[in-house]
Design a protein around this motif. Structure first.
Motif: not given
Length: 58
Positions: A16-21, A26-31, A34-40, A43-46
């Motif tokens: 459940n760890v994703y990186i904003c492209m 670094r974002i920890r999310t289960k879904n 629907r998630a978006k980056c907390r900094r910028c 919605k583009r996560l890998r």
């Protein structure tokens, strides 16, 4: 030589760890759909990569 990481550690580091492209946050999310980056706000996560760049695959 280093011993391989236990599965418990791998799960904590990569599940459940994703990186904003856009900003590499670094974002920890289960879904991630629907998630978006907390900094910028992007919605583009890998998923976070598990292999180091120079490591050999066995």
């Amino acid at each position: 030589m280093a011993s391989p990481r236990p599965e418990v550690v791998d799960e904590r580091l990569f599940k459940n760890v994703y990186i904003c492209m856009r900003c590499n946050a670094r974002i920890r999310t289960k879904n991630p759909a629907r998630a978006k980056c907390r900094r910028c706000g992007s919605k583009r996560l890998r998923p976070k990569k598990k292999m180091l760049r120079g490591a050999s695959k066995k």
